[in-house]
Design a protein around this motif. Structure first.
Motif, mmCIF file in Angstrom:
data_model
loop_
_atom_site.group_PDB
_atom_site.id
_atom_site.type_symbol
_atom_site.label_atom_id
_atom_site.label_comp_id
_atom_site.label_asym_id
_atom_site.label_seq_id
_atom_site.Cartn_x
_atom_site.Cartn_y
_atom_site.Cartn_z
ATOM 1 N N ILE A 70 4.089 31.457 42.244
ATOM 2 C CA ILE A 70 5.604 31.162 42.488
ATOM 3 C C ILE A 70 6.059 29.843 42.730
ATOM 4 C CG2 ILE A 70 7.632 31.900 43.849
ATOM 5 C CD1 ILE A 70 6.178 34.629 44.269
ATOM 6 N N LYS A 71 5.120 29.000 43.606
ATOM 7 C CA LYS A 71 5.326 27.860 43.738
ATOM 8 C C LYS A 71 5.281 26.738 42.731
ATOM 9 C CE LYS A 71 1.189 26.235 46.137
ATOM 10 N NZ LYS A 71 0.083 27.375 45.593
ATOM 11 N N GLU A 72 4.669 27.170 41.614
ATOM 12 C CA GLU A 72 4.761 26.651 40.355
ATOM 13 C C GLU A 72 5.733 26.789 39.521
ATOM 14 O OE1 GLU A 72 2.097 24.410 39.897
ATOM 15 O OE2 GLU A 72 0.687 25.261 41.505
ATOM 16 N N LEU A 73 6.647 27.459 39.891
ATOM 17 C CA LEU A 73 7.765 27.748 38.930
ATOM 18 C C LEU A 73 8.847 26.366 39.117
ATOM 19 C CD1 LEU A 73 8.778 31.302 39.618
ATOM 20 C CD2 LEU A 73 7.634 30.482 37.445
ATOM 21 N N HIS B 251 12.330 29.759 47.334
ATOM 22 C CA HIS B 251 11.590 29.188 45.956
ATOM 23 C C HIS B 251 12.545 28.441 45.250
ATOM 24 C CE1 HIS B 251 8.028 31.409 47.358
ATOM 25 N NE2 HIS B 251 8.913 32.371 47.611
ATOM 26 N N LYS B 252 13.937 28.283 45.519
ATOM 27 C CA LYS B 252 14.937 27.692 44.752
ATOM 28 C C LYS B 252 14.885 28.125 43.290
ATOM 29 C CE LYS B 252 14.818 23.045 46.903
ATOM 30 N NZ LYS B 252 13.603 23.306 47.851
ATOM 31 N N LEU B 253 15.237 29.572 43.465
ATOM 32 C CA LEU B 253 15.076 30.529 41.963
ATOM 33 C C LEU B 253 16.376 31.054 41.966
ATOM 34 C CD1 LEU B 253 11.467 31.591 42.409
ATOM 35 C CD2 LEU B 253 12.183 30.042 40.756
ATOM 36 N N LYS C 84 6.864 21.781 32.727
ATOM 37 C CA LYS C 84 7.901 21.875 33.681
ATOM 38 C C LYS C 84 9.054 21.922 33.002
ATOM 39 C CE LYS C 84 5.437 22.013 37.307
ATOM 40 N NZ LYS C 84 4.873 23.432 37.458
ATOM 41 N N LYS C 85 9.352 22.564 31.896
ATOM 42 C CA LYS C 85 10.581 23.053 31.403
ATOM 43 C C LYS C 85 11.286 23.970 31.870
ATOM 44 C CE LYS C 85 9.623 20.477 27.795
ATOM 45 N NZ LYS C 85 10.387 19.170 27.469
ATOM 46 N N PRO C 86 12.469 23.995 31.890
ATOM 47 C CA PRO C 86 13.238 25.113 32.260
ATOM 48 C C PRO C 86 12.634 26.396 31.782
ATOM 49 C CG PRO C 86 14.801 23.533 31.401
ATOM 50 C CD PRO C 86 13.403 23.177 31.147
ATOM 51 N N MET C 87 12.947 27.689 32.809
ATOM 52 C CA MET C 87 12.049 28.771 32.405
ATOM 53 C C MET C 87 12.940 29.757 32.808
ATOM 54 S SD MET C 87 8.284 28.716 33.262
ATOM 55 C CE MET C 87 6.988 28.323 31.993
#
Ligand SMILES: NC(=O)C1=CN([C@@H]2O[C@H](COP(=O)(O)OP(=O)(O)OC[C@H]3O[C@@H](n4cnc5c(N)ncnc54)[C@H](OP(=O)(O)O)[C@@H]3O)[C@@H](O)[C@H]2O)[C@H](O)CC1
Ligand SMILES: [K+]
Length: 510
Positions: A365-368, A405-407, A345-348
Motif C-alpha cells: 500500500i505504501k508503494e501506491l 495513505h493519502k488515497l 509512479k504514474k497516477p493510478m
C-alpha cells in the motif's frame, strides 16, 4: 448539495428566525405547510384514516400543524401526543391549542403501553415524535410504540427523521426507529440517510427547502456533499476546439486472466467512451485476439504468460494506469503488480484483484502514488480495512485509511461514497439495475479516462461515479433494471455527458 450536521441545522434555524424577523412558530408553520402541501397533492382528498404521532418538542409541533391543515382540508385525522416528557416546547403548546380549535377535541394522549391505539395496514401514519432533537435512548415504552407502529404494515411518512433514529448512530434491535416508507426532511438531508444500513428506515427520501437563511447555508463549511447534477456540471471540463488525441491522454489498462478477459475489455471500452485520447491494454497472451476484436480502438500488449499476468513490461509513458480487473491474485501476478508499483509512479486506479492483492500484501500500500483511486465493493473493502461494527464505523475506518495513505477510496454501493481525508462525496445517481456483473469494471474505466484527460484524481472519482450512475439511470428508463448489463453502460456513457447540460422540464429533485 451540502450535507449539514444537525448542530449546524439547529443554528441555521436560529439565524433564520433572527434575520428574516420571523418567530419560530412562523418557521414551523412554513415548514409544516410545505409538508402538508406535499401530502395533500398525493392523497388528493382521499378519505383514508390518518394517524399522526406527535412528540412534545418541535417535531411534534410540526405534526400538530400538519394535522390541523389536513383537518381544515377535510381529511380524517386522529392526532396522538406521545407524552415521553413533561418539557413541552412553546411551539408545540401553541399548536396543541390551535389544532383543538379545528377538531374541537384535544389530541389523544399516550403515556404508556395501555394507550397504544390499534393500527391497521390501511392507516396512513405520520411520524412526528422525534426529529433532530433526539439525544438519548428511547424509554422502554416509547421503543415499544415504535415497534408497534412498524409492525402495523401501515404506510408511514416520517417528518424530518424517522423517530428513534439518531443522526450519528445506526438503529438496531436494541435501538428501534420508525421504518418509514417516505422520509420528508427539512433543508438538508442527514448523512445517515445515505448509509446502507439505514435504507430500510428512510424509504424514499424527500428534501424540502424551508427557506433557511441562504447566507448562513452558503458560508457554513461542511465536509459532506451530495452530488447531483448541479454539482456535477461544475466538475465538467469542456473539450477544446482543434483538440488532438494527445490532449486527452493515454490510459493503460492492466488486468485479465483466462476466462476473465471480458473485464478489461469493458474497462477499456468505458475508458474510450468517456473520452480518453488513447488506450492500451496489457493482458495475458490469451487476451490478445479477444481484445483486438472487442475493442479495436485500443492497442494491446501481452504478457509472456498465456493465462495470467506475470511480468508487466511496456515501452510507453501512459498518463494513468488502471490495474486489477480480472487479474487474479496468483503469486506471479502479485509479484508483477509489486514490480509495477515500484517501477512506475504514474497516477493510478486500482480495482478488484488489485485491491485483493493489496489486502494480502499490506506493505504494498505504501508503494501506491499519492491520490491513487481505489474502487472496492463491500467485500473488497472489508478485506482491505477489516470488519466494521456498522456503517459509521466503516466511514471512520475508511477516512483513517485515506488519511494515513493519502488515497482516494470509492466505497461502491447504492449511494457510492468517495472518501478523501475527512471529506465525503455522496453520489445520488445509479439504480438497482446496475448491480450487474462488470458494472464495476466500467466504473474503473470511466474514472481512469477522466484522469487521463487531466481531471484531478479526486474530481475524476466524484465525477466518474456520477456519470456512471447517470448513464445507468438513463438506460434503465429505456431498457428496465433487469435488462441493463455492464456493456450497455460502457457503450452509452456519452448520454450522461449530453444529459449534463440538457434543460430539465422541472428542476431535479433529490
Ligand atoms: N431546524 C429546522 O430547520 C426546523 C426544525 N423544526 C422541527 O424541529 C425539530 C427539532 O425539534 P426539537 O424540539 O429540538 O427536538 P425534537 O422534537 O426532535 O425532540 C424533542 C425533545 O425531546 C427531548 N428528548 C430527546 N431525546 C429524548 C428521549 N430519548 N426521551 C425523551 N425525551 C427526549 C429533547 O429535549 P431535552 O431537553 O429533554 O433533552 C428534545 O429537544 C426538527 O427535527 C424539525 O422537525 C421546525 O419545526 C422547523 C424548522
Ligand atoms: K419524526
Amino acid at each position: 448539495m451540502k450535507i449539514f450536521d444537525i448542530e449546524q441545522l439547529a443554528k441555521a434555524d436560529k439565524v433564520t428566525i433572527e434575520k428574516q424577523e420571523i418567530s419560530s412558530t412562523e418557521l414551523m408553520e412554513r415548514a409544516a405547510t410545505l409538508v402538508f402541501n406535499d401530502i395533500h397533492s398525493k392523497l388528493n382528498g382521499a378519505q383514508i384514516p390518518i394517524k399522526i404521532f406527535c412528540g412534545i418538542g418541535n417535531n411534534g409541533g410540526d405534526g400538530l400543524v400538519i394535522g390541523r391543515l389536513l383537518l381544515e382540508h377535510g381529511y380524517q385525522v386522529i392526532a396522538y401526543v406521545v407524552n415521553y416528557s413533561n418539557k413541552r416546547s412553546q411551539d408545540f403548546l401553541l399548536n396543541y391549542d390551535r389544532i383543538k380549535e379545528v377538531s374541537n377535541n384535544w389530541p389523544s394522549s399516550i403515556k404508556g403501553e395501555d394507550d397504544f391505539p390499534e393500527i391497521s395496514e390501511k392507516d396512513f401514519i405520520i411520524d412526528a415524535m422525534f426529529g433532530i432533537g433526539l439525544n438519548r435512548p428511547l424509554e422502554d415504552w416509547v421503543g415499544k410504540l415504535v415497534r408497534h407502529i412498524n409492525r402495523s404494515k401501515a404506510f408511514i411518512v416520517a417528518i424530518d427523521m424517522p423517530s428513534g433514529m439518531f443522526a450519528d448512530k445506526m438503529p438496531n434491535e436494541k435501538r428501534p426507529a420508525i421504518k418509514a416508507n417516505v422520509t420528508i426532511t427539512f433543508q438538508s438531508p442527514k448523512l445517515i440517510f445515505f448509509l446502507p444500513q439505514a435504507a430500510e428506515y428512510i424509504g424514499d427520501l424527500q428534501v424540502i427547502d424551508i427557506g433557511l437563511d441562504r447566507e448562513y447555508l452558503a458560508k457554513t463549511a461542511v465536509n459532506k456533499q451530495l452530488i447531483n447534477k448541479p454539482e456535477a456540471q461544475l466538475l465538467y471540463k469542456p473539450r477544446i476546439n482543434f483538440a488532438h488525441k494527445g490532449d486527452y491522454g493515454h490510459a493503460l489498462i492492466i488486468g485479465g486472466s483466462y476466462g476473465k478477459i471480458g473485464s478489461i475489455s469493458l474497462t477499456a471500452k468505458a475508458t474510450l467512451k468517456t473520452g480518453a485520447g488513447m488506450v492500451t491494454i496489457f493482458s495475458p497472451k490469451c487476451g490478445y485476439q479477444i481484445l483486438q476484436s472487442t475493442v479495436p480502438e485500443a492497442m494491446v500488449l501481452t504478457d509472456e504468460n498465456e493465462e495470467t499476468l506475470s511480468n508487466i513490461e511496456f515501452d510507453l509513458s501512459p498518463d494513468v494506469i488502471c490495474f486489477g480487473m480480472g487479474a487474479g491474485t496468483s503469486k506471479e501476478t502479485t509479484a508483477a503488480f509489486k514490480d509495477l508499483l515500484i517501477n512506475t509512479k504514474k497516477p493510478m486506479v486500482i480495482d478488484a484483484d488489485g485491491i485483493n492483492i493489496l489486502s494480502k500484501e499490506k506493505e504494498l500500500i505504501k508503494e501506491l502514488p499519492e491520490n491513487t483511486v481505489l474502487t472496492p465493493h463491500p467485500g473488497e473493502l472489508e478485506r482491505l480495512i477489516g470488519k466494521w461494527k456498522d456503517d459509521f464505523d466503516k466511514l471512520y475506518k475508511v477516512k483513517k485509511f485515506s488519511k494515513e495513505h493519502k488515497l482516494i477510496v470509492v466505497i461502491k454501493g447504492a449511494h457510492t461514497i468517495i472518501v478523501f481525508n475527512d471529506d465525503l462525496y455522496i453520489n445520488n445517481t445509479g439504480n438497482p439495475g446496475m448491480a450487474t456483473a462488470g458494472s464495476g469494471d466500467v466504473l474503473s474505466g470511466v474514472i481512469t479516462s477522466l484522469i487521463s484527460q487531466k481531471y484531478e484524481p479526486l474530481i475524476a472519482a466524484v465525477f466518474g461515479v456520477y456519470l456512471h450512475g447517470k448513464t445507468g439511470d438513463i438506460l434503465a428508463e429505456e431498457m428496465s433494471y433487469e435488462g441493463l448489463i455492464a456493456g450497455d453502460i460502457a457503450d452509452n456513457i456519452g448520454k450522461s455527458f449530453l444529459d449534463l447540460f440538457k434543460k430539465e422540464m422541472q428542476s431535479e429533485g433529490n
